[in-house]
Enzyme design. Sequence first.
Site, PDB file in Angstrom:
ATOM      1  N   PHE A   1      43.505  24.720  45.746  1.00  0.00           N
ATOM      2  CA  PHE A   1      43.760  26.023  46.062  1.00  0.00           C
ATOM      3  C   PHE A   1      42.362  26.595  46.257  1.00  0.00           C
ATOM      4  CE2 PHE A   1      43.810  30.318  44.338  1.00  0.00           C
ATOM      5  CZ  PHE A   1      44.711  30.830  45.165  1.00  0.00           C
TER       6      PHE A   1
ATOM      7  N   ASP B   1      33.924  23.913  45.765  1.00  0.00           N
ATOM      8  CA  ASP B   1      34.568  25.266  45.328  1.00  0.00           C
ATOM      9  C   ASP B   1      34.423  25.400  43.904  1.00  0.00           C
ATOM     10  OD1 ASP B   1      36.144  27.236  44.317  1.00  0.00           O
ATOM     11  OD2 ASP B   1      37.865  27.090  45.969  1.00  0.00           O
TER      12      ASP B   1
ATOM     13  N   LYS C   1      34.751  34.511  39.497  1.00  0.00           N
ATOM     14  CA  LYS C   1      35.381  34.278  38.138  1.00  0.00           C
ATOM     15  C   LYS C   1      34.326  34.407  36.912  1.00  0.00           C
ATOM     16  CE  LYS C   1      39.759  31.942  39.247  1.00  0.00           C
ATOM     17  NZ  LYS C   1      40.625  32.716  38.880  1.00  0.00           N
TER      18      LYS C   1
ATOM     19  N   THR D   1      31.461  45.327  54.237  1.00  0.00           N
ATOM     20  CA  THR D   1      30.943  46.652  53.771  1.00  0.00           C
ATOM     21  C   THR D   1      29.924  46.484  52.380  1.00  0.00           C
ATOM     22  OG1 THR D   1      32.783  48.033  54.622  1.00  0.00           O
ATOM     23  CG2 THR D   1      31.209  49.177  53.076  1.00  0.00           C
TER      24      THR D   1
HETATM   25  C1  LIG Z   1      39.356  27.171  42.726  1.00  0.00           C
HETATM   26  C2  LIG Z   1      39.668  28.518  43.197  1.00  0.00           C
HETATM   27  N1  LIG Z   1      39.093  28.781  44.410  1.00  0.00           N
HETATM   28  C3  LIG Z   1      39.476  30.362  44.943  1.00  0.00           C
HETATM   29  C4  LIG Z   1      40.076  31.074  44.121  1.00  0.00           C
HETATM   30  C5  LIG Z   1      40.472  32.508  44.640  1.00  0.00           C
HETATM   31  O1  LIG Z   1      39.747  33.529  43.849  1.00  0.00           O
HETATM   32  P1  LIG Z   1      40.120  34.932  44.054  1.00  0.00           P
HETATM   33  O2  LIG Z   1      41.283  34.971  43.155  1.00  0.00           O
HETATM   34  O3  LIG Z   1      38.786  35.489  43.252  1.00  0.00           O
HETATM   35  O4  LIG Z   1      39.832  35.351  45.277  1.00  0.00           O
HETATM   36  C6  LIG Z   1      40.471  30.449  43.139  1.00  0.00           C
HETATM   37  C7  LIG Z   1      41.649  31.532  42.103  1.00  0.00           C
HETATM   38  O5  LIG Z   1      42.144  31.292  41.321  1.00  0.00           O
HETATM   39  C8  LIG Z   1      40.473  29.542  42.317  1.00  0.00           C
HETATM   40  O6  LIG Z   1      40.956  28.895  41.091  1.00  0.00           O
END
Ligand SMILES: Cc1ncc(COP(=O)(O)O)c(C=O)c1O
Length: 503
Positions: free
Chosen positions: A216, A325, A356, A380
């Site tokens: 994700f 990520d 986060k 922006t």
């Molecule tokens: C591993 C990972 N990447 C990206 C995201 C997306 O982050 P955001 O909700 O701050 O856009 C999340 C959100 O839970 C995540 O767990």
Amino acid sequence: MSISMAALKQLVPRTNTLWKPVVRCVSQSSHQKLLPEDYDYDGPHLVTQVPGPRSKMLLESLDTIQNTEAVQFFCDFKKSRGNWLVDADGNRLLDVYSQIASLPLGYNHPAIVSALADENNLSTFANRPALGVLPPVDFPDTLQKLLLVAPPGFSQVQTMACGTCANENAYKAVFFWYRARQRGSLIPTEEELESCMRHEAPGSPNLTILGFKGGFHGRTIGCASSSHAAPLHKVDLPVLDWPIAPFPVTKYPLDVYAQENRQEEERCLDKAFQLMQEYKNKGRPVAGVVVEPIQSEGGDRHASNSFFRQLRKIAKENESAFIVDEVQTGAGLTGKMWAHEYWGLEESPDIVTFSKKMVIGGLYFKEDFRPKGPFRIMNTWLGDPAKLVILEAVLSVIHQDRLIDNMTETGQVILQGLEKLQDKHAEVLSNARGRGAFCAVDFPNTLTRDKAVAALRNKGVQCAGCGARSLRIRPALIFQPHHARMFLDILEETTLEMKAPDA
Ligand SMILES: Cc1ncc(COP(=O)(O)O)c(C=O)c1O
């Protein structure tokens, strides 16, 4: 509270060669209270069901304005302290979810409150600048501090508002890099500038990002095209034809099942490699590979360090960028500042994204991924310097209170506790796993997991599921062994009730 450059440097070991374990003494002080007395309690305090009547009333009101199907209950952030979340009805819950894994220091941490109250920070809070065009005078210094906690190997950083923006812009940086190498110049040609306006090659190239089943990365079109954790993230979206590699379905504990897991990991690596060839042959080469160190939303799925080392090599062989990520795993919860530090990579990733617990979103990237020309990686605000003020206070506390060690120590209590519980209650709990305090355990199915989450909430533990049947544990970095024991006791009580014949 401000933090020295030397102190920041210590949060991430500076090694870019083959990884050597960093021997850290577990801090004695982590047994001491990390917060003032009135920030901690002996246990949860419940006065109503959760959600209670006030939460339900507020929900009705909010529902007239927007979709509220994901709302659990309303919070009283003024009254919440440390690891304790107080809801609109006055219930006090032990928080092991920390606002979707995003609170680094719990609620109303004194260091954050004092940074907000500091007059010197007033202009930063009063004026949100367009950072890409009119940055404040102290911005280069601030970013240097962000670089000091970068994973080894990075000299560049770009702030963003959230995790999705971080990943979407990481993909853009990868595509710019890929095309610059193909054309032998950072500068697009006239033909490219003209053809991109018709969505045609060469200006709009057929490039792809390889993602993993169960991964994700966010909810924009590019992020959704590389995410494969849940249908609701994708349904109805015209996502892109990007390759989906299988992520290893491993058995836990990883070391006990190392042999079987290795076969499964090799199968997945072979498939990833094949997909790279297939997509190249289709004229849709894989410009980048994106992976989470622990698949989080997808159900806390782990693979071995060796899997990730080999994946990094395959990406390099295929001339694809390697994006890690760390939006959910970054900033210390796993017992290291960056979870991928566990892997022992010979060559660091090309891009690492964060958000986060880092308070601000963004990406660390290598110089080759720096675009040429203004407004190419842009929006922006490009984040918010106010969040960087908070981040500075957070990093200072992480350093002074040795919170990364605290996560190792507390994580051991959580994981050993989960293992004991699954031995005792094998019909309900299985697959205890974790790194640092980033832990999870499985229930037999989605229904029992969701029942457990609701039951735990009504016993004073705020937690959440992930994947089809996992309960995920994502506390703030100030979560200590005594909190972990409290959580485990309540989890056992819940499990026993689920085992009862009329449950
Ligand atoms: C591993 C990972 N990447 C990206 C995201 C997306 O982050 P955001 O909700 O701050 O856009 C999340 C959100 O839970 C995540 O767990």
